[in-house]
Design a protein around this motif. Structure first.
Motif, PDB file in Angstrom:
ATOM      1  N   PRO A  99       1.159  -1.348  -0.153  1.00 42.90           N
ATOM      2  CA  PRO A  99       0.056   0.130   0.156  1.00 42.90           C
ATOM      3  C   PRO A  99       0.375   1.578  -0.045  1.00 42.90           C
ATOM      4  N   ARG A 100       0.158   2.012  -0.616  1.00 42.72           N
ATOM      5  CA  ARG A 100       0.746   3.866  -0.511  1.00 42.72           C
ATOM      6  C   ARG A 100      -0.051   4.018   0.122  1.00 42.72           C
ATOM      7  N   TYR A 101       0.396   6.165   0.408  1.00 41.95           N
ATOM      8  CA  TYR A 101      -0.468   6.374   1.891  1.00 41.95           C
ATOM      9  C   TYR A 101      -0.153   7.478   1.040  1.00 41.95           C
ATOM     10  N   ASP A 102      -1.583   8.751   1.109  1.00 41.44           N
ATOM     11  CA  ASP A 102      -1.372   9.690   0.777  1.00 41.44           C
ATOM     12  C   ASP A 102      -1.504  10.599   2.100  1.00 41.44           C
ATOM     13  N   ALA A 103      -1.519  12.255   1.867  1.00 38.75           N
ATOM     14  CA  ALA A 103      -0.835  13.088   2.782  1.00 38.75           C
ATOM     15  C   ALA A 103      -1.604  12.659   4.192  1.00 38.75           C
ATOM     16  N   GLU A 104      -3.306  12.528   4.033  1.00 41.08           N
ATOM     17  CA  GLU A 104      -4.652  11.894   5.098  1.00 41.08           C
ATOM     18  C   GLU A 104      -3.720  10.551   5.860  1.00 41.08           C
ATOM     19  N   LYS A 120      -4.230   7.509   4.252  1.00 42.88           N
ATOM     20  CA  LYS A 120      -4.804   6.984   3.433  1.00 42.88           C
ATOM     21  C   LYS A 120      -4.406   6.301   2.891  1.00 42.88           C
ATOM     22  N   ILE A 121      -4.803   4.069   2.251  1.00 39.14           N
ATOM     23  CA  ILE A 121      -4.428   3.825   0.760  1.00 39.14           C
ATOM     24  C   ILE A 121      -4.894   5.004  -0.327  1.00 39.14           C
ATOM     25  N   CYS A 122      -3.849   5.100  -1.212  1.00 33.93           N
ATOM     26  CA  CYS A 122      -4.296   5.849  -2.529  1.00 33.93           C
ATOM     27  C   CYS A 122      -4.054   4.926  -3.708  1.00 33.93           C
ATOM     28  N   ASN A 123      -3.369   3.662  -3.524  1.00 30.87           N
ATOM     29  CA  ASN A 123      -3.004   2.507  -4.931  1.00 30.87           C
ATOM     30  C   ASN A 123      -4.387   1.015  -4.649  1.00 30.87           C
ATOM     31  N   ALA A 124      -5.244   1.408  -4.091  1.00 31.83           N
ATOM     32  CA  ALA A 124      -5.878   0.479  -4.018  1.00 31.83           C
ATOM     33  C   ALA A 124      -6.692  -0.306  -4.911  1.00 31.83           C
ATOM     34  N   ILE A 125      -6.820  -1.574  -5.888  1.00 31.39           N
ATOM     35  CA  ILE A 125      -7.757  -1.950  -6.486  1.00 31.39           C
ATOM     36  C   ILE A 125      -8.359  -3.020  -5.916  1.00 31.39           C
ATOM     37  N   TYR A 175       0.360  -1.350  -7.344  1.00 41.04           N
ATOM     38  CA  TYR A 175      -0.751  -1.090  -6.510  1.00 41.04           C
ATOM     39  C   TYR A 175      -1.213  -2.388  -5.590  1.00 41.04           C
ATOM     40  N   TYR A 176      -2.247  -1.891  -4.621  1.00 43.63           N
ATOM     41  CA  TYR A 176      -2.429  -2.899  -3.873  1.00 43.63           C
ATOM     42  C   TYR A 176      -3.314  -3.456  -3.648  1.00 43.63           C
ATOM     43  N   PHE A 177      -3.853  -4.884  -4.021  1.00 42.94           N
ATOM     44  CA  PHE A 177      -4.551  -5.279  -4.341  1.00 42.94           C
ATOM     45  C   PHE A 177      -5.836  -6.234  -3.208  1.00 42.94           C
ATOM     46  N   VAL A 178      -6.968  -5.629  -3.344  1.00 46.35           N
ATOM     47  CA  VAL A 178      -7.964  -6.284  -1.673  1.00 46.35           C
ATOM     48  C   VAL A 178      -9.059  -7.132  -2.997  1.00 46.35           C
ATOM     49  N   SER A 179      -9.039  -8.676  -2.525  1.00 44.51           N
ATOM     50  CA  SER A 179     -10.136  -9.245  -3.301  1.00 44.51           C
ATOM     51  C   SER A 179     -10.443 -10.049  -1.738  1.00 44.51           C
ATOM     52  N   LEU A 180     -12.068  -9.982  -1.905  1.00 43.49           N
ATOM     53  CA  LEU A 180     -12.237 -10.879  -0.785  1.00 43.49           C
ATOM     54  C   LEU A 180     -13.883 -11.519  -1.163  1.00 43.49           C
ATOM     55  N   PHE A 235      -3.108   6.521 -14.473  1.00 44.16           N
ATOM     56  CA  PHE A 235      -2.884   5.991 -13.652  1.00 44.16           C
ATOM     57  C   PHE A 235      -2.145   6.035 -12.683  1.00 44.16           C
ATOM     58  N   LYS A 236      -0.324   6.165 -13.158  1.00 37.61           N
ATOM     59  CA  LYS A 236       0.702   5.638 -13.087  1.00 37.61           C
ATOM     60  C   LYS A 236       1.084   6.978 -12.631  1.00 37.61           C
TER      61      LYS A 236
END
Length: 327
Positions: free
Chosen positions: A37-42, A44-49, A80-85, A325-326
């Motif tokens: 994951p990458r995080y923004d200034a707040e 929060k994760i900003c590279n989630a797919i 990217y940071y993938f979430v699969s549920l 989106f890069k």
């Protein structure tokens, strides 16, 4: 990458409210995450797919696009940071069988499935704005619904062998499957008195010939078709009958025809010419016409609908789309 060997994580939603007003407490979510994951200034994760699986899939079904997740590919886990549920209604997460509610489980629709995903992402992972969504088959229903109902909450959408509605042949398939299930005396109006394995096998066989291309089936011997059909049906008969029934109801009620044009983010629509579930001329092409900021890419696959695992064939097109989106 052996995604299927990865053990899932579990999170409990303290409370989840369905659109019909029913509220369930302490509902399980089964999931995996891949990448960094990458995080923004707040913070929060900003590279989630977020990846959405198909009808009988689960969290591990992201393996379908694994060829695109390796380093140097357009969906690389380096970027990217993938979430699969396992989505709402799927064993492992909240479902009629997992919850123990059985036929007292609330009837749900695709938007409930989307809301389940969104609540989990925010509560568990602090993700309020995923970068993008990728939905395969019925998972595409969820991704397209999310992008339609919550258009400002993502940056891109990829619809993979899916559609904006269930009609025609796909409606018939789901209805026939549920008619077979409900005709079983052991179904007993949802008050199950047996295992319903016979009806689950028959329902499975009713859809067997649609998963692959027509040419694939023509190339098989009759003995092989009988063998594969029996194996397919035996595997599906292991599923809880109410999980299957509820999911089919959600599928049959899916129709975004009047609102899908509300999607405003860049959208990549991927179809397969030999797909018998979602032939491009009936699904991908009309959806492309309805979504203004969309790109349509179709390719050939001997594997038909399940050829969505062959995205390497359109790697250049996916790379071009994802270049927007890069960082």
């Amino acid at each position: 990458m052996d995604i299927k060997s990865i053990k899932p994580n579990y999170y409990t939603l303290k409370s989840f409210e369905f659109i019909n007003g029913r509220i369930l407490e302490d509902q399980i979510v089964e999931y995996i995450t891949l990448g960094t994951p990458r995080y923004d200034a707040e913070g929060k994760i900003c590279n989630a797919i977020v990846y959405f699986h198909g009808t009988t899939g689960n969290y591990s079904s992201i393996s379908r696009i694994s060829s695109m997740l390796v380093d140097g590919k357009p969906l690389s886990l380096e970027d990217y940071y993938f979430v699969s549920l396992s989505t709402l209604g799927t064993p492992g997460s909240s479902s009629p069988s997992t919850s123990g509610l059985n036929n007292n489980y609330p009837e749900y629709g695709v938007l409930d499935m989307v809301n389940f995903n969104r609540q989990f992402l925010e509560e568990c992972l602090n993700i309020t704005h995923p970068l993008g969504l990728i939905g395969n088959s019925m998972g595409g229903f969820e991704a397209v619904t999310w992008a339609t109902v919550y258009p400002d909450s993502i940056d891109f959408l990829i619809s993979l062998v899916s559609s904006y509605k269930v009609g025609g042949q796909n409606y018939v398939i789901s209805k026939v499957m549920n008619d077979i299930i409900t005709s079983d005396p052991d179904f007993n109006g949802g008050n199950i008195t047996g295992d319903c394995k016979r009806s689950l096998k028959m329902a499975s066989k009713s859809m067997y010939s649609f998963g692959l291309s027509r040419q694939f089936y023509m190339d098989q011997s009759i003995s092989d078709i009988n063998k594969y059909m029996d194996e397919f049906a035996e595997e599906d008969s292991m599923e809880d009958v109410l999980d299957a029934y509820y999911r089919n109801v959600a599928s049959m009620n899916y129709d975004l025809s009047s609102i899908v044009s509300d999607i405003c983010v860049p959208t990549l629509i991927i179809g397969i010419y030999e797909d018998q579930y979602f032939p491009p001329e009936l699904d991908a092409v009309p959806m492309h016409a309805l979504i203004k900021n969309s790109t349509l890419v179709c390719f050939n696959s001997y594997m038909g609908h399940v050829g969505s695992s062959e995205l390497i064939k359109i790697e250049p097109e996916i790379s071009e789309f994802m270049s927007q989106f890069k960082e």
